[in-house]
Design an enzyme around this catalytic site. Structure first.
Site, PDB file in Angstrom:
ATOM      1  N   HIS A   1      64.308  99.627 109.284  1.00 47.54           N
ATOM      2  CA  HIS A   1      62.735  99.336 108.421  1.00 47.54           C
ATOM      3  C   HIS A   1      62.340 101.508 109.028  1.00 47.54           C
ATOM      4  O   HIS A   1      63.305 101.679 109.398  1.00 47.54           O
ATOM      5  CB  HIS A   1      62.396  98.386 108.453  1.00 47.54           C
ATOM      6  CG  HIS A   1      61.124  98.136 109.554  1.00 47.54           C
ATOM      7  ND1 HIS A   1      60.534  99.146 110.821  1.00 47.54           N
ATOM      8  CD2 HIS A   1      61.840  97.513 109.884  1.00 47.54           C
ATOM      9  CE1 HIS A   1      60.650  98.184 111.470  1.00 47.54           C
ATOM     10  NE2 HIS A   1      60.981  97.414 111.161  1.00 47.54           N
TER      11      HIS A   1
ATOM     12  N   HIS B   1      61.257 101.505 112.416  1.00 49.00           N
ATOM     13  CA  HIS B   1      62.652 102.154 113.395  1.00 49.00           C
ATOM     14  C   HIS B   1      62.502 103.409 113.084  1.00 49.00           C
ATOM     15  O   HIS B   1      62.871 104.671 113.669  1.00 49.00           O
ATOM     16  CB  HIS B   1      63.392 101.773 113.429  1.00 49.00           C
ATOM     17  CG  HIS B   1      63.380 100.118 113.557  1.00 49.00           C
ATOM     18  ND1 HIS B   1      63.272  99.631 112.583  1.00 49.00           N
ATOM     19  CD2 HIS B   1      63.150  99.161 114.494  1.00 49.00           C
ATOM     20  CE1 HIS B   1      63.462  97.605 112.560  1.00 49.00           C
ATOM     21  NE2 HIS B   1      62.862  97.913 114.748  1.00 49.00           N
TER      22      HIS B   1
ATOM     23  N   ASP C   1      54.607  96.593 118.987  1.00 47.45           N
ATOM     24  CA  ASP C   1      54.565  94.850 120.082  1.00 47.45           C
ATOM     25  C   ASP C   1      53.747  96.021 121.065  1.00 47.45           C
ATOM     26  O   ASP C   1      54.273  96.634 121.876  1.00 47.45           O
ATOM     27  CB  ASP C   1      55.957  95.202 120.375  1.00 47.45           C
ATOM     28  CG  ASP C   1      56.839  94.926 119.008  1.00 47.45           C
ATOM     29  OD1 ASP C   1      56.716  93.540 118.658  1.00 47.45           O
ATOM     30  OD2 ASP C   1      57.571  95.403 118.863  1.00 47.45           O
TER      31      ASP C   1
ATOM     32  N   VAL D   1      54.129 101.754 111.393  1.00 53.09           N
ATOM     33  CA  VAL D   1      54.159 102.465 109.684  1.00 53.09           C
ATOM     34  C   VAL D   1      54.449 100.932 109.024  1.00 53.09           C
ATOM     35  O   VAL D   1      54.414  99.245 109.708  1.00 53.09           O
ATOM     36  CB  VAL D   1      55.924 102.718 110.093  1.00 53.09           C
ATOM     37  CG1 VAL D   1      56.148 102.976 108.245  1.00 53.09           C
ATOM     38  CG2 VAL D   1      55.745 103.431 110.542  1.00 53.09           C
TER      39      VAL D   1
ATOM     40  N   SER E   1      58.666  94.430 109.215  1.00 58.04           N
ATOM     41  CA  SER E   1      59.077  94.139 110.658  1.00 58.04           C
ATOM     42  C   SER E   1      60.106  93.722 109.478  1.00 58.04           C
ATOM     43  O   SER E   1      60.605  93.475 108.504  1.00 58.04           O
ATOM     44  CB  SER E   1      58.372  93.249 110.927  1.00 58.04           C
ATOM     45  OG  SER E   1      59.140  91.897 111.380  1.00 58.04           O
TER      46      SER E   1
ATOM     47  N   ARG F   1      62.223  91.069 110.091  1.00 57.19           N
ATOM     48  CA  ARG F   1      61.403  89.743 110.070  1.00 57.19           C
ATOM     49  C   ARG F   1      60.694  89.612 108.346  1.00 57.19           C
ATOM     50  O   ARG F   1      61.043  88.454 107.649  1.00 57.19           O
ATOM     51  CB  ARG F   1      60.957  88.683 111.031  1.00 57.19           C
ATOM     52  CG  ARG F   1      61.791  88.319 112.040  1.00 57.19           C
ATOM     53  CD  ARG F   1      60.649  87.589 113.247  1.00 57.19           C
ATOM     54  NE  ARG F   1      61.915  87.353 114.523  1.00 57.19           N
ATOM     55  CZ  ARG F   1      61.246  88.122 115.870  1.00 57.19           C
ATOM     56  NH1 ARG F   1      60.481  88.383 115.517  1.00 57.19           N
ATOM     57  NH2 ARG F   1      62.607  87.461 116.099  1.00 57.19           N
TER      58      ARG F   1
HETATM   59  P1  AMP Z   1      62.333  95.541 116.789  1.00 62.87           P
HETATM   60  O1  AMP Z   1      64.173  96.380 116.348  1.00 62.87           O
HETATM   61  O2  AMP Z   1      61.760  94.857 116.410  1.00 62.87           O
HETATM   62  O3  AMP Z   1      63.139  94.922 118.014  1.00 62.87           O
HETATM   63  O4  AMP Z   1      61.496  97.384 117.567  1.00 62.87           O
HETATM   64  C1  AMP Z   1      62.298  98.001 117.955  1.00 62.87           C
HETATM   65  C2  AMP Z   1      61.089  98.883 118.171  1.00 62.87           C
HETATM   66  O5  AMP Z   1      60.868  99.764 116.941  1.00 62.87           O
HETATM   67  C3  AMP Z   1      60.217  98.598 119.055  1.00 62.87           C
HETATM   68  O6  AMP Z   1      59.521  99.684 119.778  1.00 62.87           O
HETATM   69  C4  AMP Z   1      59.379  98.063 117.421  1.00 62.87           C
HETATM   70  O7  AMP Z   1      57.763  98.253 118.614  1.00 62.87           O
HETATM   71  C5  AMP Z   1      59.081  99.664 116.634  1.00 62.87           C
HETATM   72  N1  AMP Z   1      58.651  98.859 115.580  1.00 62.87           N
HETATM   73  C6  AMP Z   1      58.889  97.357 115.110  1.00 62.87           C
HETATM   74  N2  AMP Z   1      57.973  98.604 113.545  1.00 62.87           N
HETATM   75  C7  AMP Z   1      57.115  98.735 113.286  1.00 62.87           C
HETATM   76  C8  AMP Z   1      56.667  99.376 112.584  1.00 62.87           C
HETATM   77  N3  AMP Z   1      55.813  98.581 111.371  1.00 62.87           N
HETATM   78  N4  AMP Z   1      56.430 100.318 112.709  1.00 62.87           N
HETATM   79  C9  AMP Z   1      56.449 101.621 113.894  1.00 62.87           C
HETATM   80  N5  AMP Z   1      57.453 100.533 114.981  1.00 62.87           N
HETATM   81  C10 AMP Z   1      58.250  99.909 115.031  1.00 62.87           C
END
Ligand code: AMP
Length: 313
Positions: A61, A64, A178, A204, A213, A215
Site C-alpha cells: 500500500h 510501503h 511498527d 502513512v 495496513s 490487513r
Molecule cells: P509489513 O509488510 O507489514 O511487514 O511492513 C513492511 C514495512 O512497511 C514495515 O517497516 C512497516 O512498518 C511499514 N509500514 C506498514 N504500514 C505502514 C504505513 N501505514 N506507513 C508507513 N510504513 C508502513
C-alpha cells in the site's frame, strides 16, 4: 557464483564495468534465491553504489511505497523484498490468510522504479534443517507487541538478520507504524555490527486518520468507525499534550473512556512510553511515544504516534 570485488566506483567507467547480473530488459530484476540476491547486491557494491533495502510482507500500500520512495531518494540502488515470514507469526495468528497479491505488488514496485525485488519461496529462506534464530532481549522488548505476540520479535529479527547478511545494504527502511520493531531492528543492526543504517519513516494514513495496513483489506465499512478509535486516541493525546496535559495517566484514562463502551472492539493496550526502552512514563514529554493496539473481531490493529510530533489528521 559470488564474485570478489576488486574495484571501487571511481575506477569503473563505461565498458570497463561488468554487466549487471539478471538484467532482463526494462523493469526490476526478480530474484528468487539467496544466491541471486548475493550476486546482484555484491555487484552493486563493487560498482560503488549505495544499496537501500525495503523489507515487506507484500500486499503493498502507500505506506510501503513511501519507504521505497525514501530509499529511492537516499540510495543509488533499491531492493524491495516480499516475504510473508512464517517465523514471525504465532500459532493461531493469520499466516495462512495473510493477504497476498504478488502481481499487484510487482506492478506497484515497477511503477515505483525499484531496481530489484527479492521474493523467495519459504523453502529458500528456511530449509528443512534450518536451526539458527536471532534471540532479542533487552529493555522493553517483552512489553506490548513482545508480550502480545510471543516469539514475534525473534521471527522479525531472524529474517532481518538474514536479509542484512545476504544483501549487505547501506541503509534499510522501516516505519514508525511498527514502532517497537523499528527500535529492535536498529539495535540488531548495531549489535551484529551489520554497518546498516536504519531509517525510520513516518506512518502513512488515510485522510480520516486510519493508519494504512495490509490487513485493512479485511475491514468492512461498518467496522471502520471502530478502527478509527485508535487514531482518535492518538489525536486526542497530542491535542491534550499541546493544551498542557502533563500526566500520562490522564491520557491512559482517555483510552479507557474512548473504548470503554464499545462492544466489538477491545482495547489491548494504550500507553505513553519512552521511545527507546518502551518503559511506561509517568509524565508526558515531547518525543514520548504513544502506542496502542486493539482487537476488532478477528483483526488486530496497532498504531503509534509521537507526543509533540507530526499531528494525526
Ligand atoms: P509489513 O509488510 O507489514 O511487514 O511492513 C513492511 C514495512 O512497511 C514495515 O517497516 C512497516 O512498518 C511499514 N509500514 C506498514 N504500514 C505502514 C504505513 N501505514 N506507513 C508507513 N510504513 C508502513
Amino acid at each position: 557464483m559470488s564474485r570478489v570485488c576488486t574495484r571501487t566506483r571511481s575506477t569503473v567507467t563505461g565498458n570497463d564495468a561488468r554487466p549487471e547480473p539478471f538484467k532482463t530488459g526494462e523493469g526490476p530484476r526478480i530474484l528468487r534465491s539467496t544466491a541471486e540476491l548475493r550476486e546482484l547486491t555484491s555487484h552493486w557494491r563493487c560498482q560503488g553504489f549505495t544499496v537501500g533495502l525495503v523489507p515487506t510482507m507484500g500486499a503493498l500500500h502507500r505506506g510501503h511505497l513511501s519507504l521505497v520512495a525514501a530509499a529511492r531518494a537516499g540510495c543509488d540502488r533499491v531492493l524491495a523484498s516480499i516475504f510473508v515470514n512464517p517465523l514471525q507469526f504465532g500459532p493461531g495468528e493469520d499466516f495462512e490468510r495473510y493477504p497476498r497479491d504478488s502481481q499487484e505488488d510487482l506492478a506497484q514496485l515497477r511503477a515505483a522504479s525499484v531496481d530489484a525485488i527479492y521474493m523467495p519461496p519459504v523453502s529458500e529462506v528456511y530449509p528443512v534443517d534450518f536451526a539458527t534464530t536471532v534471540h532479542v532481549a533487552g529493555a522493553g522488548f517483552d512489553r506490548f507487541e513482545g508480550a502480545a505476540r510471543p516469539g514475534h520479535f525473534q521471527g522479525v529479527a531472524t529474517i532481518v538478520a538474514k536479509l542484512f547478511s545476504a544483501t549487505g545494504p547501506s541503509r534499510a527502511y522501516f516505519s514508525e507504524k511498527d514502532a517497537q520493531q523499528a527500535v529492535i531492528v536498529a539495535r540488531l543492526a548495531r549489535d551484529l555490527d551489520s554497518g546498516v543504517e536504519i531509517e525510520v519513516c513516518p506512518i502513512v494514513r488515510d485522510p480520516d486518520g486510519l493508519a494504512l495496513s495490509s490487513r485493512n483489506v479485511y475491514l468492512t465499512p461498518d467496522q471502520r468507525p471502530d478502527a478509527l478509535l485508535l487514531s482518535r486516541w492518538l489525536r486526542e493525546c497530542q491535542l491534550a499534550f499541546k493544551a498542557g496535559e502533563g500526566l500520562a495517566d490522564r491520557l491512559r484514562g482517555r483510552a479507557l473512556a474512548i473504548f470503554g463502551d464499545r462492544g466489538k472492539i477491545r482495547l489491548e493496550y494504550a500507553d505513553i512510553v519512552d521511545p527507546m526502552t518502551f518503559a511506561p512514563l509517568e509524565f508526558c514529554a515531547a518525543g514520548a511515544r504513544l502506542v496502542i493496539a486493539a482487537r476488532l473481531v478477528g483483526l488486530r490493529l496497532i498504531d503509534s504516534a509521537t507526543l509533540g510530533g507530526r499531528p494525526i489528521p
